[in-house]
Design a protein around this motif. Structure first.
Motif, PDB file in Angstrom:
ATOM      1  N   THR A   1      20.484 -24.415  -5.587  1.00  0.00           N
ATOM      2  CA  THR A   1      20.057 -24.509  -5.377  1.00  0.00           C
ATOM      3  C   THR A   1      19.628 -23.502  -4.198  1.00  0.00           C
ATOM      4  OG1 THR A   1      19.691 -26.385  -4.009  1.00  0.00           O
ATOM      5  CG2 THR A   1      18.539 -25.067  -2.942  1.00  0.00           C
ATOM      6  N   TYR A   2      18.510 -21.822  -4.903  1.00  0.00           N
ATOM      7  CA  TYR A   2      18.324 -20.967  -4.904  1.00  0.00           C
ATOM      8  C   TYR A   2      17.349 -20.445  -2.815  1.00  0.00           C
ATOM      9  CZ  TYR A   2      20.626 -20.481  -9.384  1.00  0.00           C
ATOM     10  OH  TYR A   2      21.576 -20.532 -10.400  1.00  0.00           O
ATOM     11  N   THR A   3      17.593 -19.069  -2.947  1.00  0.00           N
ATOM     12  CA  THR A   3      16.705 -19.437  -1.732  1.00  0.00           C
ATOM     13  C   THR A   3      15.771 -16.950  -1.306  1.00  0.00           C
ATOM     14  OG1 THR A   3      17.484 -20.338   0.289  1.00  0.00           O
ATOM     15  CG2 THR A   3      16.161 -18.208   1.095  1.00  0.00           C
ATOM     16  N   ALA A   4      14.753 -16.911  -1.508  1.00  0.00           N
ATOM     17  CA  ALA A   4      14.981 -15.521  -1.327  1.00  0.00           C
ATOM     18  C   ALA A   4      14.834 -14.912  -0.920  1.00  0.00           C
ATOM     19  CB  ALA A   4      14.342 -15.263  -2.896  1.00  0.00           C
ATOM     20  N   HIS A   5      14.970 -13.525  -0.608  1.00  0.00           N
ATOM     21  CA  HIS A   5      14.394 -12.175   0.653  1.00  0.00           C
ATOM     22  C   HIS A   5      13.552 -11.207  -0.067  1.00  0.00           C
ATOM     23  CE1 HIS A   5      17.988 -13.166   2.477  1.00  0.00           C
ATOM     24  NE2 HIS A   5      17.761 -14.254   2.864  1.00  0.00           N
ATOM     25  N   ILE A   6      12.299 -11.633   0.411  1.00  0.00           N
ATOM     26  CA  ILE A   6      11.185 -10.449   0.824  1.00  0.00           C
ATOM     27  C   ILE A   6      11.364  -9.461   1.338  1.00  0.00           C
ATOM     28  CG2 ILE A   6       8.881  -9.831  -0.922  1.00  0.00           C
ATOM     29  CD1 ILE A   6      10.403 -11.898  -1.929  1.00  0.00           C
ATOM     30  N   VAL A   7      12.127  -8.248   1.060  1.00  0.00           N
ATOM     31  CA  VAL A   7      11.703  -6.892   1.925  1.00  0.00           C
ATOM     32  C   VAL A   7      10.695  -5.997   1.555  1.00  0.00           C
ATOM     33  CG1 VAL A   7      14.040  -5.684   2.912  1.00  0.00           C
ATOM     34  CG2 VAL A   7      13.999  -7.698   1.205  1.00  0.00           C
ATOM     35  N   PRO A   8      10.270  -5.724   2.515  1.00  0.00           N
ATOM     36  CA  PRO A   8       8.868  -4.583   2.273  1.00  0.00           C
ATOM     37  C   PRO A   8       9.787  -3.228   2.560  1.00  0.00           C
ATOM     38  CG  PRO A   8       9.150  -5.759   4.224  1.00  0.00           C
ATOM     39  CD  PRO A   8      10.227  -6.137   3.360  1.00  0.00           C
ATOM     40  N   GLU A   9      10.419  -2.250   1.951  1.00  0.00           N
ATOM     41  CA  GLU A   9      10.268  -1.129   2.037  1.00  0.00           C
ATOM     42  C   GLU A   9       9.941   0.251   2.294  1.00  0.00           C
ATOM     43  OE1 GLU A   9      15.114  -1.644   0.355  1.00  0.00           O
ATOM     44  OE2 GLU A   9      13.717  -2.068  -1.362  1.00  0.00           O
ATOM     45  N   MET A  10       9.691   0.982   2.732  1.00  0.00           N
ATOM     46  CA  MET A  10       9.547   2.649   2.400  1.00  0.00           C
ATOM     47  C   MET A  10      10.305   2.778   1.848  1.00  0.00           C
ATOM     48  SD  MET A  10       6.641   2.905   3.842  1.00  0.00           S
ATOM     49  CE  MET A  10       6.504   3.836   4.609  1.00  0.00           C
TER      50      MET A  10
ATOM     51  N   THR B   1       0.610  -1.175   0.199  1.00  0.00           N
ATOM     52  CA  THR B   1      -0.214  -0.013  -0.134  1.00  0.00           C
ATOM     53  C   THR B   1       0.914   0.874   0.022  1.00  0.00           C
ATOM     54  OG1 THR B   1      -0.224   0.006   2.815  1.00  0.00           O
ATOM     55  CG2 THR B   1      -1.395  -0.851   1.202  1.00  0.00           C
ATOM     56  N   THR B   2       1.371   1.541   1.213  1.00  0.00           N
ATOM     57  CA  THR B   2       1.975   2.490   1.171  1.00  0.00           C
ATOM     58  C   THR B   2       3.503   2.504   1.003  1.00  0.00           C
ATOM     59  OG1 THR B   2       2.005   2.942   3.326  1.00  0.00           O
ATOM     60  CG2 THR B   2       0.580   3.747   2.921  1.00  0.00           C
ATOM     61  N   TYR B   3       4.411   1.000   0.786  1.00  0.00           N
ATOM     62  CA  TYR B   3       5.687   0.588   0.605  1.00  0.00           C
ATOM     63  C   TYR B   3       5.214   0.083  -0.291  1.00  0.00           C
ATOM     64  CZ  TYR B   3       3.401  -3.594   2.336  1.00  0.00           C
ATOM     65  OH  TYR B   3       2.238  -4.800   2.553  1.00  0.00           O
ATOM     66  N   VAL B   4       7.098  -0.127  -1.030  1.00  0.00           N
ATOM     67  CA  VAL B   4       7.284  -1.110  -2.133  1.00  0.00           C
ATOM     68  C   VAL B   4       8.377  -1.905  -1.195  1.00  0.00           C
ATOM     69  CG1 VAL B   4       7.407   0.915  -3.352  1.00  0.00           C
ATOM     70  CG2 VAL B   4       9.605   0.108  -2.138  1.00  0.00           C
ATOM     71  N   TYR B   5       7.923  -3.177  -2.616  1.00  0.00           N
ATOM     72  CA  TYR B   5       9.220  -4.915  -2.184  1.00  0.00           C
ATOM     73  C   TYR B   5      10.549  -4.790  -2.844  1.00  0.00           C
ATOM     74  CZ  TYR B   5       4.894  -6.607  -0.222  1.00  0.00           C
ATOM     75  OH  TYR B   5       3.952  -6.804   0.004  1.00  0.00           O
ATOM     76  N   THR B   6      11.382  -5.191  -2.815  1.00  0.00           N
ATOM     77  CA  THR B   6      12.516  -5.425  -3.015  1.00  0.00           C
ATOM     78  C   THR B   6      13.323  -7.018  -2.540  1.00  0.00           C
ATOM     79  OG1 THR B   6      13.143  -2.813  -3.604  1.00  0.00           O
ATOM     80  CG2 THR B   6      15.237  -4.995  -3.455  1.00  0.00           C
ATOM     81  N   VAL B   7      13.435  -7.781  -4.050  1.00  0.00           N
ATOM     82  CA  VAL B   7      13.672  -9.030  -4.046  1.00  0.00           C
ATOM     83  C   VAL B   7      15.379  -9.925  -3.914  1.00  0.00           C
ATOM     84  CG1 VAL B   7      13.261 -11.335  -4.688  1.00  0.00           C
ATOM     85  CG2 VAL B   7      11.709 -10.363  -5.266  1.00  0.00           C
ATOM     86  N   GLU B   8      16.021  -9.864  -3.261  1.00  0.00           N
ATOM     87  CA  GLU B   8      17.472 -10.223  -3.188  1.00  0.00           C
ATOM     88  C   GLU B   8      17.264 -12.077  -3.297  1.00  0.00           C
ATOM     89  OE1 GLU B   8      18.673  -7.556   0.633  1.00  0.00           O
ATOM     90  OE2 GLU B   8      18.117  -9.256   1.112  1.00  0.00           O
TER      91      GLU B   8
END
Length: 290
Positions: free
Chosen positions: A97-106, A58-65
């Motif tokens: 074998t992969y892992t992802a981080h879903i990072v919420p950010e302002m 809503t008032t924030y965004v995501y970045t994927v690592e």
């Protein structure tokens, strides 16, 4: 007494100053209050891989690592308002074998000096987990008592140095096997035959039509071994009626009737001609015995 009051005033001043500082630092903890991504899934077909999650921002965004066991962390889909991210290009080491981080950010500058919280995806190994899509049927032919089928490998998003796309055969090699399922048209008795190549040639009953489809198998897998099924194809050994329709038979029948009438007409005419000729010859015979 005055010194005690001065000390108290100084202590109060320090407390107020500390409170003011803390009030300024308070917003830094805002990232920890952002919603953490949930329901993180990998959606992958023929190595085309999309990472998906919830909720929508809503008032924030995501970045994927994203990182593999044998690769470093990389950021993709930076500051996205979407809830999915195409990570295909980051998974080209398909056996890693992969892992992802879903990072919420302002996006506010005041939010950037605190390490943000993040959600961790399940682990994903493309070689073992991508779904194999529907194989194609390049050609098929039914001649006498032989059914020949040539299977077309699904393509992947990955390329050779010459920029042509790699197929699943190029990646899995001898780990790939095809199964042909076939049955007589309008019958329920299904048979199957396997092949390590893309070609099938099987013996069938002469004069019968057959339906079939193919499916790939990744032999080394314990789960998700089967591909999607190809479309069902059916052979068509047409007789003349199927091939040309009833109109041709009507034309042939009409032509036969015309020919028959012509033959009868010619026969009658020839018979009359012979009879007339015979009568004339009889009239011209000399009356030697008169």
């Amino acid at each position: 007494m005055a010194s005690a009051l001065d000390a108290l005033a100084a202590a109060c001043g320090r407390a107020l100053l500390l409170g003011a500082l803390l009030s300024q630092l308070g917003p830094c903890s805002g990232n920890s209050e952002l919603p953490t991504a949930v329901n993180i899934t990998w959606s992958s077909i023929n190595f085309k891989t999309i990472l998906q999650w919830q909720p929508e921002p809503t008032t924030y965004v995501y970045t994927v690592e994203i990182s593999g066991i044998n690769s470093n962390w990389e950021k993709v889909c930076i500051h996205t308002k979407e809830t999915e991210c195409d990570v295909t290009d980051k998974l080209e080491k398909i056996k890693d074998t992969y892992t992802a981080h879903i990072v919420p950010e302002m996006l506010s500058e005041t939010e950037k000096f605190e390490e943000p919280s993040y959600a961790i995806s399940p682990k994903f190994t493309p070689y073992n987990q991508t779904t194999i899509g529907r194989p194609g049927i390049q050609t098929y032919e039914l001649t006498d008592s032989k059914l020949k089928v040539l299977v077309e490998d699904p393509l992947t998003p990955y390329r050779f140095p010459n920029k042509s796309f790699k197929s699943i055969r190029d990646i899995f090699k001898n780990d790939l096997e095809y199964t042909l399922y076939y049955w007589k048209d309008q019958s329920t008795g299904k048979k199957e035959v396997t092949s390590k190549s893309n070609q099938f040639e099987i013996s069938v009953d002469k004069g019968k039509n057959y339906c079939f489809y193919v499916q790939a198998t990744i032999l080394s897998r314990k789960e998700n071994r089967k591909s999607q099924e190809s479309k069902v194809n059916c052979t068509r050994q047409r007789d003349v009626l199927d091939e040309y329709g009833t109109e041709v038979f009507v034309i042939i029948a009409a032509a036969a009737i015309v020919i028959l009438i012509t033959i009868i007409g010619l026969s009658v005419t020839l018979y009359k001609c012979k009879k007339t000729k015979a009568a004339k010859e009889k009239e011209t015979v000399p009356l030697n015995n008169v």
